[in-house]
Design a protein around this motif. Structure first.
Motif, PDB file in Angstrom:
ATOM      1  N   UNK A  49       1.006  -1.157  -0.132  1.00 60.35           N
ATOM      2  CA  UNK A  49      -0.008   0.032   0.045  1.00 60.35           C
ATOM      3  C   UNK A  49       1.038   1.149  -0.019  1.00 60.35           C
ATOM      4  N   UNK A  50       1.381   1.637  -1.187  1.00 57.78           N
ATOM      5  CA  UNK A  50       2.438   2.531  -1.247  1.00 57.78           C
ATOM      6  C   UNK A  50       1.859   3.989  -0.774  1.00 57.78           C
ATOM      7  N   UNK A  51       0.628   3.960  -0.775  1.00 58.19           N
ATOM      8  CA  UNK A  51      -0.099   5.369  -0.433  1.00 58.19           C
ATOM      9  C   UNK A  51      -0.310   5.356   1.101  1.00 58.19           C
ATOM     10  N   UNK A  52       0.144   4.572   1.866  1.00 58.50           N
ATOM     11  CA  UNK A  52      -0.040   4.765   3.452  1.00 58.50           C
ATOM     12  C   UNK A  52       0.096   6.017   4.063  1.00 58.50           C
ATOM     13  N   UNK A  53       1.346   6.478   3.458  1.00 54.81           N
ATOM     14  CA  UNK A  53       1.597   7.793   3.963  1.00 54.81           C
ATOM     15  C   UNK A  53       0.807   8.856   3.595  1.00 54.81           C
ATOM     16  N   UNK A  54       0.185   8.637   2.219  1.00 62.59           N
ATOM     17  CA  UNK A  54      -0.957   9.792   2.059  1.00 62.59           C
ATOM     18  C   UNK A  54      -2.051   9.585   2.805  1.00 62.59           C
ATOM     19  N   UNK A  55      -2.584   8.302   2.970  1.00 59.22           N
ATOM     20  CA  UNK A  55      -3.563   8.199   4.249  1.00 59.22           C
ATOM     21  C   UNK A  55      -3.430   8.684   5.319  1.00 59.22           C
ATOM     22  N   UNK A  56      -2.326   8.476   5.783  1.00 57.31           N
ATOM     23  CA  UNK A  56      -2.077   9.077   7.167  1.00 57.31           C
ATOM     24  C   UNK A  56      -2.077  10.319   7.289  1.00 57.31           C
ATOM     25  N   UNK A  57      -1.568  11.258   6.233  1.00 58.02           N
ATOM     26  CA  UNK A  57      -1.406  12.650   6.406  1.00 58.02           C
ATOM     27  C   UNK A  57      -3.051  13.134   6.241  1.00 58.02           C
ATOM     28  N   UNK A  58      -3.491  12.415   5.111  1.00 59.80           N
ATOM     29  CA  UNK A  58      -4.988  13.068   4.913  1.00 59.80           C
ATOM     30  C   UNK A  58      -5.897  12.816   6.295  1.00 59.80           C
ATOM     31  N   UNK A  59      -5.571  11.589   6.888  1.00 58.60           N
ATOM     32  CA  UNK A  59      -6.533  11.441   8.110  1.00 58.60           C
ATOM     33  C   UNK A  59      -6.176  12.337   9.233  1.00 58.60           C
ATOM     34  N   UNK A  60      -4.819  12.838   9.264  1.00 56.92           N
ATOM     35  CA  UNK A  60      -4.516  13.599  10.234  1.00 56.92           C
ATOM     36  C   UNK A  60      -5.089  15.121   9.849  1.00 56.92           C
ATOM     37  N   UNK A  61      -5.083  15.360   8.608  1.00 60.17           N
ATOM     38  CA  UNK A  61      -5.598  16.808   8.325  1.00 60.17           C
ATOM     39  C   UNK A  61      -7.183  16.678   8.542  1.00 60.17           C
ATOM     40  N   UNK A  62      -7.781  15.829   8.189  1.00 58.84           N
ATOM     41  CA  UNK A  62      -9.229  15.659   8.490  1.00 58.84           C
ATOM     42  C   UNK A  62      -9.461  15.709  10.001  1.00 58.84           C
ATOM     43  N   UNK A  63      -8.764  15.108  10.839  1.00 58.96           N
ATOM     44  CA  UNK A  63      -8.860  15.428  12.298  1.00 58.96           C
ATOM     45  C   UNK A  63      -8.728  16.836  12.602  1.00 58.96           C
ATOM     46  N   UNK A  64      -7.831  17.538  11.997  1.00 59.74           N
ATOM     47  CA  UNK A  64      -7.549  18.893  12.213  1.00 59.74           C
ATOM     48  C   UNK A  64      -8.730  19.772  11.975  1.00 59.74           C
ATOM     49  N   UNK A  65      -9.299  19.420  10.555  1.00 55.00           N
ATOM     50  CA  UNK A  65     -10.127  20.259  10.175  1.00 55.00           C
ATOM     51  C   UNK A  65     -11.688  20.127  11.028  1.00 55.00           C
ATOM     52  N   UNK A  66     -11.767  18.745  11.325  1.00 57.49           N
ATOM     53  CA  UNK A  66     -13.152  18.433  12.189  1.00 57.49           C
ATOM     54  C   UNK A  66     -12.841  19.261  13.589  1.00 57.49           C
ATOM     55  N   UNK A  67     -11.605  19.317  14.056  1.00 61.90           N
ATOM     56  CA  UNK A  67     -11.504  20.023  15.682  1.00 61.90           C
ATOM     57  C   UNK A  67     -11.758  21.386  15.473  1.00 61.90           C
ATOM     58  N   UNK A  68     -11.179  22.070  14.108  1.00 66.74           N
ATOM     59  CA  UNK A  68     -11.423  23.387  14.152  1.00 66.74           C
ATOM     60  C   UNK A  68     -12.993  23.674  13.649  1.00 66.74           C
ATOM     61  N   UNK A  69     -13.581  23.273  12.899  1.00 65.19           N
ATOM     62  CA  UNK A  69     -14.927  23.267  12.801  1.00 65.19           C
ATOM     63  C   UNK A  69     -15.627  23.160  14.285  1.00 65.19           C
ATOM     64  N   UNK A  70     -15.455  22.123  15.204  1.00 62.38           N
ATOM     65  CA  UNK A  70     -16.134  22.071  16.329  1.00 62.38           C
ATOM     66  C   UNK A  70     -15.904  23.196  17.185  1.00 62.38           C
ATOM     67  N   UNK A  71     -14.707  23.759  17.120  1.00 58.75           N
ATOM     68  CA  UNK A  71     -14.452  24.835  18.241  1.00 58.75           C
ATOM     69  C   UNK A  71     -14.687  26.013  17.603  1.00 58.75           C
ATOM     70  N   UNK A  72     -14.955  26.084  16.242  1.00 64.13           N
ATOM     71  CA  UNK A  72     -15.257  27.393  15.544  1.00 64.13           C
ATOM     72  C   UNK A  72     -16.449  27.415  15.287  1.00 64.13           C
TER      73      UNK A  72
END
Ligand SMILES: C[S@@+](CC[C@H](N)C(=O)[O-])C[C@H]1O[C@@H](n2cnc3c(N)ncnc32)[C@H](O)[C@@H]1O
Length: 274
Positions: A49-72
């Motif tokens: 799964x050569x894209x596992x790094x992309x998946x990890x980064x996209x997942x982490x970025x999703x978490x960031x956007x979700x937390x910002x949405x919830x706080x803001x």
């Protein structure tokens, strides 16, 4: 981290001879907190799964956007982040407290190495509060009864529960739907769940091979289809638009190149408790 540095962590519970999900995730994200056994298995996963790094980064970025949405936008000031991972940039308290310095965050993980690094998770703003609890998602009652959890989180006020890239480490016999329901039951109306989950839908061969590599090394888990994930995590909740989508598509703001669904292979969503 090279293995000689393991001594500095000096936590007898940290077993560096066996791969662990938190350290492999850190490796995918380009962090420094991993050992030879983690890298060896992560490289095997990357081979299929050569894209596992992309998946990890996209997942982490999703978490960031979700937390910002919830706080803001949702005004959430309390966060219970179970399956925290190793401290890397963009931890929940950093994002939430940048919006609301008074935000309070409890981190929960079952990896002793995360515990060893917990101090980095505890660097709260003076107005807010953070705590770290070493516990297992499969025992939600213990998490909810934990004194530190109850000291930081006021269960009469809305809470955001984060189960980001952790539910796929629960097997069916761990009854993930029951675990999620038990946690949500303890939260008042107006609380939110943020969850993401690996899937084999878009790259069946690659993700199945990755999953087999994990299992052979004793890291158990199970990728699920988006409908299975949605049922486990979001039954009875009101999904925030756009609903359950690939994490890369959840309120994406980046104008950079869009990864393909096969590269991402992680679904995510945010939902509100009625
Ligand atoms: C892939 S990382 C996700 C980290 C972070 N939530 C994120 O999405 O960026 C998964 C984390 O879940 C933790 N984990 C796995 N099974 C767990 C369990 N049963 N209880 C608590 N934590 C668990 C691992 O130790 C690891 O830190």
């Amino acid at each position: 981290m090279d293995d000689s540095q393991a001594v500095e962590v000096s936590l007898s519970e940290v077993d560096v001879s066996r791969p662990h999900a938190a350290r492999m995730y850190d490796y995918y994200l380009g962090g420094k907190n991993h050992f030879a056994a983690d890298r060896e298995l992560a490289d095997k996963v990357l081979a299929s799964m050569p894209a596992a790094r992309i998946a990890a980064r996209e997942n982490r970025a999703f978490m960031g956007r979700a937390v910002r949405f919830l706080a803001e936008e949702a005004g959430i000031r309390q966060f219970l982040d179970i399956g925290t991972g190793l401290p890397t940039t963009g931890s929940v308290h950093e994002i939430a407290q940048a919006v609301a310095p008074e935000a309070r965050v409890v981190y929960v993980d079952n990896d002793p190495l995360v515990l060893a690094h917990a101090r980095a998770l505890l660097a709260s703003s003076p107005e807010g509060k953070t705590a770290y609890v070493h516990a297992d998602l499969r025992d939600p009652a213990a998490i909810l009864a934990n004194a530190e959890v109850r000291e930081v989180i006021d269960f009469d006020q809305p809470v955001a529960l984060l189960l980001v890239a952790v539910l796929h480490f629960l097997l069916d016999e761990d009854q993930p739907a029951r675990v999620v329901a038990a946690l949500l039951d303890a939260l008042p109306a107006g609380s939110y769940l943020v969850a993401s989950h690996g899937t084999t839908e878009h790259d069946p061969a690659g993700t199945a091979a990755g999953q087999r590599a994990y299992r052979r090394s004793g890291v158990t888990g199970r990728a699920r289809r988006s409908d299975e994930f949605a049922e486990i995590a979001f039954s009875g909740l009101d999904l925030v638009p756009p609903g359950v989508v690939l994490v890369s598509e959840w309120r994406r703001i980046s104008s950079g190149p869009r990864p393909t669904p096969a590269e991402v292979s992680v679904y995510g969503g945010v939902a509100r408790k009625r």
